[in-house]
Design a protein around this motif. Sequence first.
Motif, PDB file in Angstrom:
ATOM      1  N   SER A  12      16.486  36.417 -20.665  1.00 51.04           N
ATOM      2  CA  SER A  12      17.343  37.267 -21.480  1.00 51.04           C
ATOM      3  C   SER A  12      17.291  38.737 -21.089  1.00 51.04           C
ATOM      4  CB  SER A  12      16.970  37.134 -22.959  1.00 51.04           C
ATOM      5  OG  SER A  12      15.625  37.492 -23.145  1.00 51.04           O
ATOM      6  N   CYS A 134      19.164  37.286 -33.455  1.00 52.20           N
ATOM      7  CA  CYS A 134      18.792  37.368 -32.038  1.00 52.20           C
ATOM      8  C   CYS A 134      17.565  36.505 -31.761  1.00 52.20           C
ATOM      9  CB  CYS A 134      18.512  38.819 -31.644  1.00 52.20           C
ATOM     10  SG  CYS A 134      19.980  39.851 -31.522  1.00 52.20           S
ATOM     11  N   ARG A 135      16.620  36.494 -32.677  1.00 56.05           N
ATOM     12  CA  ARG A 135      15.437  35.651 -32.507  1.00 56.05           C
ATOM     13  C   ARG A 135      15.830  34.181 -32.420  1.00 56.05           C
ATOM     14  NH1 ARG A 135      11.426  34.107 -37.346  1.00 56.05           N
ATOM     15  NH2 ARG A 135      13.467  33.361 -38.008  1.00 56.05           N
ATOM     16  N   ARG A 137      18.525  32.827 -31.303  1.00 60.00           N
ATOM     17  CA  ARG A 137      19.174  32.452 -30.040  1.00 60.00           C
ATOM     18  C   ARG A 137      18.392  32.941 -28.817  1.00 60.00           C
ATOM     19  NH1 ARG A 137      23.013  36.132 -32.347  1.00 60.00           N
ATOM     20  NH2 ARG A 137      23.083  38.145 -31.256  1.00 60.00           N
ATOM     21  N   ASP A 139      17.442  35.824 -27.836  1.00 60.25           N
ATOM     22  CA  ASP A 139      17.952  37.032 -27.197  1.00 60.25           C
ATOM     23  C   ASP A 139      16.896  38.126 -27.357  1.00 60.25           C
ATOM     24  OD1 ASP A 139      19.239  39.320 -26.378  1.00 60.25           O
ATOM     25  OD2 ASP A 139      20.852  39.220 -27.859  1.00 60.25           O
ATOM     26  N   GLY A 142      18.232  41.864 -27.432  1.00 64.65           N
ATOM     27  CA  GLY A 142      18.871  42.175 -28.703  1.00 64.65           C
ATOM     28  C   GLY A 142      17.863  42.259 -29.827  1.00 64.65           C
ATOM     29  N   TYR A 143      16.918  41.321 -29.840  1.00 62.55           N
ATOM     30  CA  TYR A 143      15.865  41.313 -30.860  1.00 62.55           C
ATOM     31  C   TYR A 143      15.084  42.616 -30.827  1.00 62.55           C
ATOM     32  CZ  TYR A 143      11.359  40.177 -32.996  1.00 62.55           C
ATOM     33  OH  TYR A 143      10.222  40.215 -33.760  1.00 62.55           O
ATOM     34  N   TYR A 146      17.217  45.727 -32.143  1.00 66.45           N
ATOM     35  CA  TYR A 146      17.313  45.820 -33.602  1.00 66.45           C
ATOM     36  C   TYR A 146      15.959  46.137 -34.228  1.00 66.45           C
ATOM     37  CZ  TYR A 146      22.070  43.983 -33.388  1.00 66.45           C
ATOM     38  OH  TYR A 146      23.413  43.826 -33.136  1.00 66.45           O
TER      39      TYR A 146
END
Length: 241
Positions: A12, A134-135, A137, A139, A142-143, A146
């Motif tokens: 990712s 995000c967690r 999927r 990601d 992204g995680y 945020y």
Amino acid sequence: MRNTAVAEQPASVPAMSRLTRQRLHDTVVEYLRDYIVKGVLAPGVKLNERELCETLGISRTPLREAIKVLAAEGLIEISANRGAAVTKLAESEIDEMFELMSGLEAFAGELACERITPHEIAEIKALHYAMVACREREDLSGYYGYNQQIHDRINGAARNCALRQTYLSINRRLQAMRFKSNFHKSKRDHAVHDHEEMIKALESRDGKRLSAILRQHLLDKRDVVLVTLATARETPATGGR
């Protein structure tokens, strides 16, 4: 990049990509900072200006300006003999900076509970839900993004400029370590629980509770980072037996 060492990353984490057009040096700063935080440019790696310029599609002038900015932030070290290289922190430095950051975030939490608005709490809750998504999927980028926005919003809600500037300065140097602390799913799950408790403390205006949660949250991250570094240091010797 042919001669620039690049650390192994989860799927990712994005690889370097060419900038779509010439931009101001502050945008180049953001790109390089992101590469350092996510380990695309690993600690200790010497920066190859020619290859970075080719990769990003820029001239050397904005690259060198960006390097100076990141050197001022402590992310890059410039040596007359070696040139520019990504800063590699000693374990003692990491320990001390996480200890300091835990205190800064704890104090910010106390002040935030006194000064935060309902609208700001709602924004933090929205960021939390996005982080959880995000967690789910896997990601990681992204995680982490945020996650950091939540901590940043709490710090901003403290409304203390001196605290804010110190927090930003230390946090820039710790971001790569904080990113790495999220590589393990169990650690992300624990962090999500901590964030849920942070939101509860904000909603109840319980400054002491939020302060304690934030302090332990940062110390837990420190412990994960130090264990990871120790394991990485010992692994080559173990594998050679």
